[in-house]
Scaffold this motif. Structure first.
Motif, PDB file in Angstrom:
ATOM      1  N   ARG A 311      56.413 -51.222 -83.733  1.00  0.00           N
ATOM      2  CA  ARG A 311      55.297 -52.164 -83.660  1.00  0.00           C
ATOM      3  C   ARG A 311      55.138 -52.911 -84.979  1.00  0.00           C
ATOM      4  O   ARG A 311      54.911 -54.122 -84.999  1.00  0.00           O
ATOM      5  N   MET A 312      55.274 -52.198 -86.092  1.00  0.00           N
ATOM      6  CA  MET A 312      55.146 -52.850 -87.396  1.00  0.00           C
ATOM      7  C   MET A 312      56.322 -53.783 -87.656  1.00  0.00           C
ATOM      8  O   MET A 312      56.150 -54.851 -88.255  1.00  0.00           O
ATOM      9  N   GLU A 313      57.491 -53.407 -87.198  1.00  0.00           N
ATOM     10  CA  GLU A 313      58.653 -54.292 -87.353  1.00  0.00           C
ATOM     11  C   GLU A 313      58.454 -55.578 -86.546  1.00  0.00           C
ATOM     12  O   GLU A 313      58.860 -56.664 -86.985  1.00  0.00           O
ATOM     13  N   ALA A 314      57.821 -55.475 -85.391  1.00  0.00           N
ATOM     14  CA  ALA A 314      57.538 -56.665 -84.570  1.00  0.00           C
ATOM     15  C   ALA A 314      56.542 -57.582 -85.279  1.00  0.00           C
ATOM     16  O   ALA A 314      56.668 -58.816 -85.236  1.00  0.00           O
ATOM     17  N   ILE A 315      55.535 -56.989 -85.924  1.00  0.00           N
ATOM     18  CA  ILE A 315      54.567 -57.787 -86.686  1.00  0.00           C
ATOM     19  C   ILE A 315      55.253 -58.470 -87.859  1.00  0.00           C
ATOM     20  O   ILE A 315      55.043 -59.660 -88.129  1.00  0.00           O
ATOM     21  N   ALA A 316      56.101 -57.722 -88.567  1.00  0.00           N
ATOM     22  CA  ALA A 316      56.802 -58.273 -89.735  1.00  0.00           C
ATOM     23  C   ALA A 316      57.722 -59.419 -89.348  1.00  0.00           C
ATOM     24  O   ALA A 316      57.941 -60.353 -90.137  1.00  0.00           O
ATOM     25  N   ALA A 317      58.267 -59.379 -88.129  1.00  0.00           N
ATOM     26  CA  ALA A 317      59.214 -60.409 -87.683  1.00  0.00           C
ATOM     27  C   ALA A 317      58.560 -61.783 -87.574  1.00  0.00           C
ATOM     28  O   ALA A 317      59.258 -62.807 -87.546  1.00  0.00           O
ATOM     29  N   LYS A 318      57.231 -61.826 -87.535  1.00  0.00           N
ATOM     30  CA  LYS A 318      56.532 -63.114 -87.416  1.00  0.00           C
ATOM     31  C   LYS A 318      56.534 -63.904 -88.719  1.00  0.00           C
ATOM     32  O   LYS A 318      56.235 -65.094 -88.724  1.00  0.00           O
ATOM     33  N   TYR A 319      56.848 -63.244 -89.842  1.00  0.00           N
ATOM     34  CA  TYR A 319      56.713 -63.880 -91.149  1.00  0.00           C
ATOM     35  C   TYR A 319      58.084 -64.085 -91.791  1.00  0.00           C
ATOM     36  O   TYR A 319      58.804 -63.113 -92.046  1.00  0.00           O
ATOM     37  N   PRO A 320      58.445 -65.344 -92.061  1.00  0.00           N
ATOM     38  CA  PRO A 320      59.746 -65.635 -92.698  1.00  0.00           C
ATOM     39  C   PRO A 320      59.848 -64.974 -94.071  1.00  0.00           C
ATOM     40  O   PRO A 320      58.868 -64.911 -94.817  1.00  0.00           O
ATOM     41  N   GLU A 321      61.046 -64.483 -94.368  1.00  0.00           N
ATOM     42  CA  GLU A 321      61.377 -63.907 -95.677  1.00  0.00           C
ATOM     43  C   GLU A 321      60.583 -62.643 -96.022  1.00  0.00           C
ATOM     44  O   GLU A 321      60.579 -62.202 -97.176  1.00  0.00           O
ATOM     45  N   LEU A 322      59.892 -62.057 -95.066  1.00  0.00           N
ATOM     46  CA  LEU A 322      59.142 -60.838 -95.345  1.00  0.00           C
ATOM     47  C   LEU A 322      60.086 -59.639 -95.352  1.00  0.00           C
ATOM     48  O   LEU A 322      60.931 -59.500 -94.467  1.00  0.00           O
ATOM     49  N   ILE A 323      59.947 -58.789 -96.357  1.00  0.00           N
ATOM     50  CA  ILE A 323      60.780 -57.584 -96.479  1.00  0.00           C
ATOM     51  C   ILE A 323      59.917 -56.379 -96.135  1.00  0.00           C
ATOM     52  O   ILE A 323      58.834 -56.199 -96.698  1.00  0.00           O
ATOM     53  N   ILE A 324      60.375 -55.563 -95.200  1.00  0.00           N
ATOM     54  CA  ILE A 324      59.646 -54.350 -94.817  1.00  0.00           C
ATOM     55  C   ILE A 324      60.578 -53.161 -94.933  1.00  0.00           C
ATOM     56  O   ILE A 324      61.725 -53.206 -94.483  1.00  0.00           O
ATOM     57  N   MET A 325      60.108 -52.108 -95.594  1.00  0.00           N
ATOM     58  CA  MET A 325      60.928 -50.912 -95.839  1.00  0.00           C
ATOM     59  C   MET A 325      60.139 -49.672 -95.423  1.00  0.00           C
ATOM     60  O   MET A 325      58.919 -49.616 -95.586  1.00  0.00           O
TER      61      MET A 325
END
Length: 656
Positions: A311-325
């Protein structure tokens, strides 16, 4: 029904997306925010060293904490003011906030316009309230002098005398009365206050006023407020004028309140929108306080459930150049919080577990075990159909009102009802129902023996919990050879076997007893040498943390304490049976008293009082005793409770 796995989430994104990202975090809700600056300073926020991450990596050198940049106080102040106007009826509508963008500028201007429109009306009401408060003080003051047939202007213009009205405590009033003869004033007792203080009027010669005031100060004399130069007539006429003025002001106030409520209802939709928007931005400001900022990027950290990763990866996918680890609990991301996951039956008992301590992330959640055994023990000790249903009803009402322990009480009441059918008891009477098992007073030995057997089963389960917890933490010394480990469990079982064989509970005593005695001696020896043995097997040196002699002296005392504890822990569960008998015996005492009075009405009254007394007092005592068994006999064996509670966003942020 376990401790849920959590993982650390670190995010780096462009500042232009920070508000939208913070809003997504707030709406996601099920996340515990962590101070990103602290994570970065401690070296736990680690970005992969790649060419495309160079800007974000260079940003580490110029980071500023969000704590120094964000301020939610203005939002909170306006939100609370709106909520106060509507008497707490406004609430945050998460559904409407999730539907689309919110206009902060419009919300602020609407709130300001709304506030300006109400300033005049509220100011007028406030002035009236202030005046009414002053009038009530004056009314109370002049009431003490309503028997006085003289104008207040005459008292105020006395040349040679002064007067004062005040109160003292009953003790000081007695002291004042005892020294009437030596007081340099005339003292009149004119009334009493609601807080049991006595009111006196003191008339003093002006030449002796200082001496009078010294005596009154020693008696803690408190002057009555409310006298005013504007009132010159007799106290009775003054009271009539005050009452008339109070009536007039109340009429004006009532009309203003009606107009104000109409105005509030006409603007409720705008107020609700402003409340939602400003609450959101206040929350976003608080979320951003936990972030760190460079010139171009924001840095965010938080704990989430492992199952929420996608779910958090799906949210992060909405923002260009966002890095999630993401990093799990074993990658040095700090001590993770504990998030409990229990079904509807066990969830209320988490409150009792947290009273002792929050489970650590790497130990078993004791809530299911506590729930089942606590309900069982309470029902066993407090078995009654009628009284159990009363407890269940009280728990249901309290639970509906948001009292978490009320939900526990509801479940305990139902268990009490079940055991009431087992004992054939309803409101203390045993002549109505046929028991499904036994009547406690008819089978005392059975009840006490059953209580001990229940305790043995619970203690064996506690050993199993302890072994699992210690092995999960890779504590070989205590998990395998410790007093609450595998050796401790085997030793306890051996001692039980020896007792059972010699009391004829288990057959083949002649053959098995020597074997169990030898096994017990071996196990005692293993527990005694657990530290050097575990260190030897794991190839750790030195074998002893202190000198060998110090270790064996300390370990010897611990071994003696362990053997004594096994006996005392087991016998401690006799109280379950004892309280079951006490429950019946207490009502029998009241029942005997009701028969002795030989008066139908009084007898019924005694029996009703008996049930109320038993439900309230004995119910409390039984609940405490059952909890004591959990905390002292069971938790002390297997539960550390040194975890950190998982607190999602809505618990971190509270605007109301």
């Amino acid at each position: 029904m376990a401790v849920e796995n959590v993982i650390m989430m670190d995010v780096v994104g462009k500042i232009k997306y920070v508000d939208k990202f913070a809003k997504d975090i707030f709406l996601f809700n099920d996340i515990q925010i962590v101070d990103a600056m602290h994570e970065i300073d401690s070296g736990r926020f680690i970005l992969p060293i790649r060419e495309e991450n160079m800007g974000e990596l260079l940003g580490f050198a110029q980071l500023v904490s969000g704590e120094t940049m964000m301020d939610e106080k203005s939002f909170v102040k306006t939100v609370n003011k709106l909520n106060e106007l509507y008497k707490g009826s406004l609430s945050l509508d998460m559904v409407s906030l999730a539907k689309g963008d919110t206009d902060l500028g419009r919300a602020l201007s609407k709130a300001k316009e709304f506030e300006n429109n109400l300033v005049l009306e509220y100011g007028e009401i406030k002035d009236i309230n202030d005046r009414l408060e002053a009038l009530e003080k004056s009314k109370a003051a002049y009431t003490y002098l309503d028997e006085l047939d003289a104008n207040m202007s005459e008292l105020d213009s006395l040349e040679n005398f002064s007067y004062s009205l005040g109160s003292v405590t009953k003790d000081n009033a007695a002291r004042l009365k005892s020294i009437y003869n030596s007081v340099t004033s005339i003292v009149f007792h004119v009334g009493n206050q609601k807080d049991n203080e006595e009111v006196f009027m003191i008339v003093s010669p002006r030449d002796l006023e200082i001496e009078s005031q010294r005596i009154l100060k020693a008696l803690n004399f408190k002057p009555i407020e409310g006298f005013s130069d504007e009132y010159t007539e007799t106290p009775r006429i003054i009271l009539e004028k005050i009452n008339q003025e109070i009536k007039q002001h109340n009429e004006i106030k009532s009309k203003l309140l009606v107009d104000l409520n109409i105005h509030l209802e006409e603007n409720r939709n705008d107020a609700t929108d402003s409340f939602n928007t400003l609450s959101l931005y206040g929350n976003l400001s608080i979320i951003k306080k936990y972030m760190a900022f460079s010139d171009e990027n924001f840095y965010f950290s938080g704990w989430i459930s492992k199952r929420d990763k996608q779910r958090m990866e799906a949210i992060a996918a909405k923002y260009p150049e966002l890095i999630i680890m993401f990093s799990d609990t074993n990658s040095g991301s700090g001590k993770p919080p504990t998030k409990l996951k229990n079904n509807w039956l066990f969830r209320p008992f988490e409150t009792l577990v947290k009273m002792y301590g929050v489970p650590s992330f790497n130990e078993l959640d004791p809530t299911p075990f506590l729930s089942i055994t606590y309900m069982f023990c309470f029902g066993f000790m407090f078995g009654d159909v009628g009284q159990g249903l009363v407890l269940a009803l009280a728990g249901l009402i309290l639970g509906k009102r948001g009292v978490e322990l009320g939900k526990v009480l509801f479940r305990l009441g139902l268990c009490s009802t079940v055991f009431g059918f087992m004992y054939g008891s309803i409101f203390g009477f045993e002549e109505v129902l046929h028991p499904l098992w036994v009547r406690p007073f008819d089978e005392i030995n059975t009840i006490l023996l059953a209580a001990v057997m229940i305790g043995i089963v619970m203690l064996l389960m506690a050993y199993v919990y302890s072994i699992i917890n210690k092995l999960k933490k890779h504590e070989i010394k205590e998990g395998v050879f410790g007093k609450n480990g595998i050796c401790g469990l085997a030793l306890y079982a051996s001692i039980l076997g020896i007792v059972g064989l010699n009391f004829g509970i288990i057959p083949f005593a002649g053959v098995l007893t020597p074997v169990l005695i030898i096994l017990a001696i071996v196990l005692v020896f293993l527990v005694l040498i657990r530290e050097p043995l575990a260190n030897y097997l794991m190839k750790k040196k030195p074998l002893y943390e202190e000198t060998a002699s110090e270790y064996y002296v300390e370990s010897g005392f611990e071994l003696f304490e362990m053997l004594l504890g096994m006996l005392s822990n087991t016998l401690s569960f006799i109280r379950i049976g004892a309280f079951a008998l006490t429950h019946v015996g207490l009502f029998m005492a009241f029942q005997t008293l009701a028969i002795m009075v030989q008066n139908g009405v009084i007898s019924v009254g005694i029996l009703i009082f008996a049930n109320i007394f038993i439900i309230a007092l004995e119910g409390l005592i039984v609940g405490i005793q059952a909890l004591r068994l959990q905390f002292y006999e069971l938790f002390s064996k297997y539960y550390s409770g040194d975890g950190i509670e998982f607190k999602p966003v809505d618990l971190e942020i509270n605007l109301n």
